[in-house]
Design a protein around this motif. Structure first.
Motif, mmCIF file in Angstrom:
data_model
loop_
_atom_site.group_PDB
_atom_site.id
_atom_site.type_symbol
_atom_site.label_atom_id
_atom_site.label_comp_id
_atom_site.label_asym_id
_atom_site.label_seq_id
_atom_site.Cartn_x
_atom_site.Cartn_y
_atom_site.Cartn_z
ATOM 1 N N SER A 271 1.103 6.310 -8.430
ATOM 2 C CA SER A 271 1.339 6.660 -7.030
ATOM 3 C C SER A 271 1.012 8.122 -6.778
ATOM 4 O O SER A 271 0.955 8.949 -7.694
ATOM 5 N N GLU A 272 0.834 8.470 -5.509
ATOM 6 C CA GLU A 272 0.535 9.855 -5.163
ATOM 7 C C GLU A 272 1.722 10.767 -5.455
ATOM 8 O O GLU A 272 1.534 11.901 -5.903
ATOM 9 N N VAL B 197 -3.663 14.456 -1.665
ATOM 10 C CA VAL B 197 -3.071 13.154 -1.368
ATOM 11 C C VAL B 197 -3.488 12.720 0.030
ATOM 12 O O VAL B 197 -4.152 13.450 0.767
ATOM 13 N N SER B 198 -3.079 11.514 0.410
ATOM 14 C CA SER B 198 -3.439 10.945 1.707
ATOM 15 C C SER B 198 -2.679 11.641 2.837
ATOM 16 O O SER B 198 -1.649 12.288 2.617
ATOM 17 N N LYS C 231 1.820 4.549 -2.719
ATOM 18 C CA LYS C 231 1.653 5.965 -2.401
ATOM 19 C C LYS C 231 2.936 6.753 -2.671
ATOM 20 O O LYS C 231 2.902 7.853 -3.214
ATOM 21 N N GLN D 51 0.824 -1.207 0.000
ATOM 22 C CA GLN D 51 0.000 0.000 0.000
ATOM 23 C C GLN D 51 0.864 1.265 0.000
ATOM 24 O O GLN D 51 0.596 2.217 -0.741
ATOM 25 N N TYR D 52 1.901 1.271 0.820
ATOM 26 C CA TYR D 52 2.722 2.482 0.920
ATOM 27 C C TYR D 52 3.646 2.644 -0.273
ATOM 28 O O TYR D 52 3.951 3.769 -0.669
ATOM 29 N N THR E 183 0.999 10.544 3.051
ATOM 30 C CA THR E 183 1.924 11.211 2.143
ATOM 31 C C THR E 183 2.236 12.614 2.640
ATOM 32 O O THR E 183 3.392 13.071 2.564
#
Length: 330
Positions: A74-75, A89-90, A66, A62-63, A93
C-alpha cells in the motif's frame, strides 16, 4: 467483532442478503464484504443494478490497497518504510493525509495520524491482557508527531525515519464519502453505507421517511441501543473504549491512545458519537473529541456548522450538543 455503532436498518439488510433480489421501499438491494478489517454493507433502496454494488466494492478494494498500513504494497506502507525518504503517492492519499493533518491541528495533537509506533505496541486483538513495557512506550512515543509530516505536491516525507502513519482514525469515513459520491453520480438517492459501524445514509427511505440508527450502549449486549436517531443525508460515526480493549487488574486498557503518554486516554468517557454531513469529518472528530474530553470536545462541536454529538460518560450519562435534540427519534 464489536462494531462501533449499530444501524437498525443494517439488521434488515443482513436479512435481505439471504433472499432479496428485487428492491422495493422496504427491501433494499444489498451486498456485504470484508475490507479494512471490518464488515462493509451497502444497501440500495432505489436501484436494481447489481453491477453498481460490485463497482462500489471494487472502489473499497482499491482504497484499501492505498490506505492500509498492514498491506505491504500500500501507499501508506511505502511511506512508513521509506526511512525518511520522500514517497510519491496518489492524490487520494495526499487528500486523506491533509484531512488528517487538519484534525491533528484542530485538536492540538490529541488526534495524531502518526500514532502507529505506539498503536503497534498495543495488541487488543489477541485476547491477551499484555501491557507493553514502559521503556518501549517511552521510546515509541518520541516518534509520534504529526509535525514530522511534510507534503510537497504528491510527495510525502516523514522527517523522523522511525515515524509511521496510521490513518485508521479517518480512512473509513473518507472512503464512505467516496462511495456516497460514486453512488449519487450513478443516480442513487436512497441508500445506506456501513463500514464497520461508520454509517452514512443517502437521502431517506424510498417513502421519504428517515433512516433510524441506534447508538450502541457501551459494553451492553449486541444491538442494545442507548439512543435512536432519525436521519436523512447524514453520517454517524462513534468512537468508544468498548470497541477494542482488555482488562487487567480491574482496569480497562483501550485502543484510543494518548500520543503524549503512550497509554489509553483516561477521561471518564465511554463513547463519542458524531453526526454530520461528511463521514471523514465524523470519523476524525469522534476520535479527536473523545481524546479532548467532554468539556473541550463539546466546546469544539458547538463551534462547528451542521455538526452534532452525543457524549456518553462512564456513568452512562448522555451529553448532547446544542441542536442534537432535533435528530433524536422519540
Amino acid at each position: 467483532m464489536k462494531q462501533r455503532i449499530f444501524n437498525i436498518l443494517l439488521c434488515l439488510c443482513l436479512v435481505f442478503l439471504t433472499g432479496c433480489s428485487e428492491p422495493s421501499s422496504d427491501k433494499p438491494l444489498s451486498k456485504t464484504a470484508v475490507f479494512f478489517d471490518t464488515v462493509v454493507t451497502i444497501c440500495l433502496y432505489d436501484s436494481e443494478d447489481v453491477n453498481l454494488l460490485d463497482a462500489a466494492f471494487e472502489l473499497c478494494r482499491q482504497y484499501e490497497n492505498k490506505f492500509s498500513r498492514t498491506i505491504p504494497t500500500s501507499e501508506v506502507s511505502k511511506i512508513n518504510k521509506s526511512s525518511g525518504r520522500p514517497v510519491t503517492v496518489s492524490k487520494e492519499t495526499i487528500t486523506l493525509i491533509k484531512k488528517g493533518l487538519y484534525y491533528c491541528r484542530l485538536s492540538d495533537g490529541a488526534f495524531d495520524i502518526t500514532i502507529a509506533p505506539l498503536s503497534e505496541l498495543w495488541n487488543f486483538k489477541s485476547g491477551d491482557a499484555v501491557i507493553p513495557h514502559e521503556e518501549k512506550i517511552q521510546e515509541m512515543k518520541e516518534h509520534v508527531s504529526y509535525e514530522n509530516i511534510i507534503i510537497d505536491g504528491n510527495s510525502v516525507t516523514l522527517l523522523d525515519p522511525d515515524a509511521a502513519l496510521d490513518l485508521g482514525g479517518i480512512a473509513k469515513g473518507y472512503i464512505a464519502d467516496i462511495l456516497k459520491t460514486f453512488l449519487m453520480e450513478n443516480g442513487v438517492r436512497h441508500a445506506t453505507v456501513n463500514l464497520g459501524g461508520n454509517v452514512l445514509v443517502i437521502g431517506g427511505k424510498s417513502d421519504d421517511t428517515p433512516f433510524y440508527i441506534g447508538i450502541q450502549k457501551p459494553f451492553a449486549r449486541q444491538n442494545e441501543t442507548i439512543a435512536t436517531l432519525a436521519l436523512k443525508d447524514k453520517s454517524v460515526v462513534s468512537s468508544g473504549i468498548y470497541e477494542r480493549y482488555f482488562e487487567k487488574d480491574d482496569k480497562i486498557y483501550h485502543h484510543i491512545l494518548n500520543p503524549k503518554t503512550g497509554y489509553p486516554y483516561e477521561n471518564n468517557l465511554y463513547q463519542v458519537t458524531i453526526i454530520c454531513q461528511s463521514s471523514a469529518d465524523g470519523d476524525a472528530l469522534s476520535t479527536a473529541c473523545f481524546a479532548m474530553g467532554a468539556e473541550k470536545g463539546m466546546e469544539l462541536i458547538n463551534q462547528l456548522d451542521n455538526t452534532e454529538a452525543v457524549f456518553i460518560t462512564e456513568d452512562y450519562e448522555l451529553l448532547y450538543s446544542a441542536n442534537m435534540e432535533e435528530l433524536l427519534s422519540n
